[in-house]
Design an enzyme around this catalytic site. Structure first.
Site, PDB file in Angstrom:
ATOM      1  N   LYS A  59      19.508  28.957  20.094  1.00 59.82           N
ATOM      2  CA  LYS A  59      20.284  28.811  21.328  1.00 59.82           C
ATOM      3  C   LYS A  59      21.714  28.358  21.009  1.00 59.82           C
ATOM      4  O   LYS A  59      21.941  27.643  20.037  1.00 59.82           O
ATOM      5  CB  LYS A  59      19.580  27.766  22.199  1.00 59.82           C
ATOM      6  N   LYS A 100      23.470  25.971  14.983  1.00 61.99           N
ATOM      7  CA  LYS A 100      23.209  27.071  14.043  1.00 61.99           C
ATOM      8  C   LYS A 100      24.269  27.149  12.956  1.00 61.99           C
ATOM      9  O   LYS A 100      23.967  27.197  11.773  1.00 61.99           O
ATOM     10  CB  LYS A 100      23.245  28.432  14.753  1.00 61.99           C
ATOM     11  N   LYS A 148      32.529  34.234  19.222  1.00 58.80           N
ATOM     12  CA  LYS A 148      33.302  32.973  19.133  1.00 58.80           C
ATOM     13  C   LYS A 148      33.972  32.860  17.768  1.00 58.80           C
ATOM     14  O   LYS A 148      34.959  32.164  17.599  1.00 58.80           O
ATOM     15  CB  LYS A 148      32.382  31.762  19.306  1.00 58.80           C
ATOM     16  N   ASP A 152      21.263  33.690  22.001  1.00 56.88           N
ATOM     17  CA  ASP A 152      19.998  34.325  22.339  1.00 56.88           C
ATOM     18  C   ASP A 152      20.073  35.804  21.960  1.00 56.88           C
ATOM     19  O   ASP A 152      21.147  36.361  21.842  1.00 56.88           O
ATOM     20  CB  ASP A 152      19.774  34.177  23.846  1.00 56.88           C
TER      21      ASP A 152
END
Lengths: 439, 317
Positions: free
Chosen positions: B40, B45, B71, B157
């Site tokens: 998520k 991450k 991003k 996701d």
């Protein structure tokens, strides 16, 4: 249950919208999609509709987006394409139509049209991804765009001709005889003192579409014309006469009388017009009688086409010409809401004789149905020619796709269309009969 | 006529054999272990991936980290916070690309690449990931750099097909999911399991394991363990919530670089060591929607009891 669809005759929504916009003089469509959508429109649409297409291919402006426009959005490419189109193609109205990829990406088309309008360019848009529906849905989307967006561009005209009637439901090219059909309908309306607003074809421009709000009536000639009529009833409270198909022969008299009654027209004028047309048609029936009996015209037939054509032609041939509608195949996937009505109506055209009514757009299924129908005349599209040769029975191509006939102004509607239809069916039957019995 | 047809048929067979052979050759020639890390958004991450990359590089391995997120901040802390032109931005500006244009060498020699993507609300980021990965293959980045490990750090996701690219087509061998004990993070992990479950049987990546991140609450490890057990997977490491991580990030560094002696650095080294030494993978059994809701509700009840218990214990100290 999923199944293969062979040789579908219903192209995508983008093509339906393009067909409509291209049928209005002065409208310049701008495709916002990947390269190929415009070419497919030519190859699978205009070129397959009676050889009545622009030379080479239609000169359609297209943004031809590539991968980077998919990733980063194609808005700027469309902006550039619109700007260039306005520079090099003079038009009264620029209509943006979109393809699948740009709609998947979610390009903001309304904003691009607004930008164009901010620069005083007359721009409208229709979101027409192929995945949203077929060619008929595209007709809806384009008509809706014109009805809803034109008032934002031009002020409503102050005066309208009295007795103006808008005609809806004839889809250019999807009905290969659309030009001739509209002209004949125009002639009929003029004949009883009305002013036809044909909206499509020669001399029909954006000005015709600006007249829409001033109509006294919307005349709907196929299930696909019901949506525009409903939109106009909501917007301008215009009433409608809704027919399931084209009026041909005697059905025309019924329509003219209905119009006269509803719009309180001059009954004497209408009856005189009908009498003149009926008498001409009856005279032609009489002249045809010899060939009719000698060559055995009276036979069972299979008819394959869009619902508007099937309703009009089957009823004319069944009630006025003594032919028996064995199997009627409707290829345009009419909305569920009208299917039962169509079946009930078409199954009982000839009293005491049940016609089979089938909805299918699958070439293979249609061929199988024709094989098992035992009919002795096939009226269909060029796709049915093969099965007619296989079965050794006479054939006339009259519905889309029409790849082996030239249709410029020919009509299969109204009184004159009835005459043309008799000539063509008679010719097909005679030619067949000569081939087998005289040579 | 029939001889001619036979000849054409033979040619077709030959080309099919040729294509399948070259495909097999490509597969066998895959350079390094390719791992995809999902989870998520905001769960950590990029921090986890960068620290694993740094730890692997610190052990002497050649590592490539590819950020697959519009991003484009996956490799920031490997590069001291400096800007790096993304693959897609560069592709937009110029048609011919070189590896140097779209990569930078970060801490420990990690080759950092950001796929990039459109600005929010425009275009299709999923197709962007697809296009960027295709381009990296065309540029033969892996042949040139000869990595021991390639880590794909993929956006939140698996919202559409584009974001499944790293785990499709045998690109990555194994996928790992980073999750906290928050329900939405578990939900995203379960979605990844669904994607792995769909693609693994046809040559897609299998699941390497679950990385439990931001462990703070006492119940968190048991909750994530239980989820892993229910879905036929296993937890390969627990990363506690730590100030060291936040502090290192503010310096634009990984923990491995900024605080190599810290306990947190050891946690990441252990993860890297696990990934290096274990090739275990499974096809997860994701929970369906009602099962997941039921499971969450049961844990809701248990946490309430556990929390109450913790308060009592604290009070007694």
């Amino acid at each position: 249950m999923p199944h293969y669809l062979e040789g579908s005759r219903n192209s995508c929504a983008l093509h339906g919208a393009l067909q409509l916009f291209e049928a209005i003089e002065g409208v310049v469509p701008v495709i916002h999609s990947t390269a190929g959508c415009g070419v497919q429109y030519y190859l699978g649409g205009t070129r397959m509709s009676g050889g009545n297409d622009p030379f080479g291919s239609p000169p359609v402006s297209s943004s031809n987006i590539g991968q980077k426009h998919v990733v980063f959005g194609g808005g700027s490419r469309l902006r550039e394409q619109l700007k260039n189109t306005v520079k090099v193609v003079q038009g009264d109205l620029y209509a943006i139509v979109t393809g699948c990829s740009t709609e998947m990406v979610g390009d903001d088309i309304p904003a691009m049209a607004r930008e164009g309008r901010d620069q005083d360019w007359p721009v409208i848009y229709a979101n027409t991804p192929g995945f949203s529906g077929d060619v008929h849905h595209g007709y809806h989307l384009a008509v809706k765009a014109l009805i809803e967006q034109l008032p934002d561009i031009w002020k409503k005209p102050e005066e309208f001709p009295s007795g103006l009637v808008n005609i809806w439901g004839i889809i250019p090219n999807q009905d290969p005889f659309w030009r001739g059909n509209l002209q004949e309908l125009g002639r009929l309306l003029e004949g009883i003192g009305l002013v036809p607003n044909l909206l499509l074809g020669s001399e029909q421009s954006v000005a015709s579409w600006q007249q829409i709000p001033g109509a006294v009536l919307n005349l709907v000639l196929s299930p696909w014309g019901e949506l525009p009529a409903r939109l106009l009833e909501e917007r301008y409270a215009t009433s409608s006469i809704i027919l399931d198909g084209l009026p041909i022969g005697t059905a025309t008299s019924t329509l003219l009388r209905r119009l006269t009654e509803q719009l309180k027209l001059d009954t004497i004028r209408t009856e005189a017009f009908i009498a003149r047309e009926d008498s001409r048609l009856n005279f032609q029936f009489a002249r045809l009688a010899d060939s009719y009996y000698r060559a055995g015209f009276q036979r069972e037939f299979t008819l394959v086409g869009e619902s508007a054509q099937v309703v009009g032609i089957a009823e004319f041939l069944g009630t006025s010409f003594g032919l028996l509608p064995r199997t009627l195949i409707l290829t345009d996937n009419p909305p569920d809401s009208v299917r039962q009505r169509l079946v009930t109506r078409l199954a009982a055209i000839v009293s005491g004789y049940d016609s089979e009514v089938i909805f299918s757009e699958d070439r293979s299924e249609i061929s199988d149905i024709i094989r098992s129908s035992e009919a002795q005349l096939i009226l269909g599209s060029s796709l049915e020619r093969e099965v007619s040769v296989e079965l050794g029975i006479p054939f006339l191509a009259l519905s889309f796709p029409l790849a082996d006939r030239i249709v410029l102004e020919r009509s299969y509607a109204g009184y004159r269309g009835a005459t043309t239809l008799l000539e063509d069916i008679g010719t097909a039957l005679l030619a067949f009969s000569r081939e087998y019995h005289l040579c | 006529m029939s001889g001619n047809r036979l000849f054409v048929f033979q040619k077709i067979i030959e080309s099919v054999v040729h294509i399948s052979n070259s495909y097999r050759q490509d597969m066998s020639e895959k350079i390094g272990k390719h791992l995809a890390i999902y989870g998520k958004g905001g769960i950590g991450k990029s921090t986890t991936t960068s620290n694993i990359s740094a730890a692997l590089a610190d052990s002497g391995y050649r590592v490539i980290q590819i950020g697959c997120d519009p991003k484009s901040d996956s490799t920031t802390i490997l590069r001291g916070g400096n800007d790096l032109p993304t693959v897609l931005d560069t592709l937009r500006e110029q048609s011919k690309l070189r590896i140097e244009d779209i990569s930078a060498i970060g801490f420990g020699g990690v080759l950092c690449i950001e796929a990039g993507g459109p600005v929010p609300g425009v275009g299709c980021a999923g197709r962007g990931i697809n296009a960027a990965v295709e381009l990296l293959q065309e540029l033969k980045v892996f042949d040139e750099f000869k990595p021991d490990f390639v880590l794909y750090d993929v956006l939140g996701d698996v919202v559409c097909g584009g974001f499944a690219v790293p785990i499709r087509d045998g690109l990555a061998d194994r996928a790992f999911v980073v999750t906290s004990s928050d329900f939405m993070a578990i939900f995203a992990a379960n979605n990844l399991f669904k994607a792995v479950n769909k693609y693994a049987p046809s040559g897609g990546a299998r699941l390497g394991g679950v990385i439990a991140n931001s462990i703070l609450a006492a119940y968190a490890p048991s909750l994530i363990d239980d989820f892993a057990e229910k879905t036929g997977t296993s937890v390969i490491g627990y990363v506690p919530r730590s100030l060291v991580v936040a502090q290192s990030e503010l310096y634009g560094k990984t923990v491995i670089e900024a605080a190599p002696q810290s306990e947190q650095a050891q946690v990441y080294r252990n993860l890297a060591q696990y990934i290096d030494e274990n090739d275990d993978s499974v096809i997860p059994k994701p929970l369906n929607s009602p099962e997941l809701k039921k499971w969450a509700r049961e844990w809701g009840d248990r946490i309430f009891e556990v929390e109450t218990g913790v308060v009592h214990e604290m009070a007694s100290i």
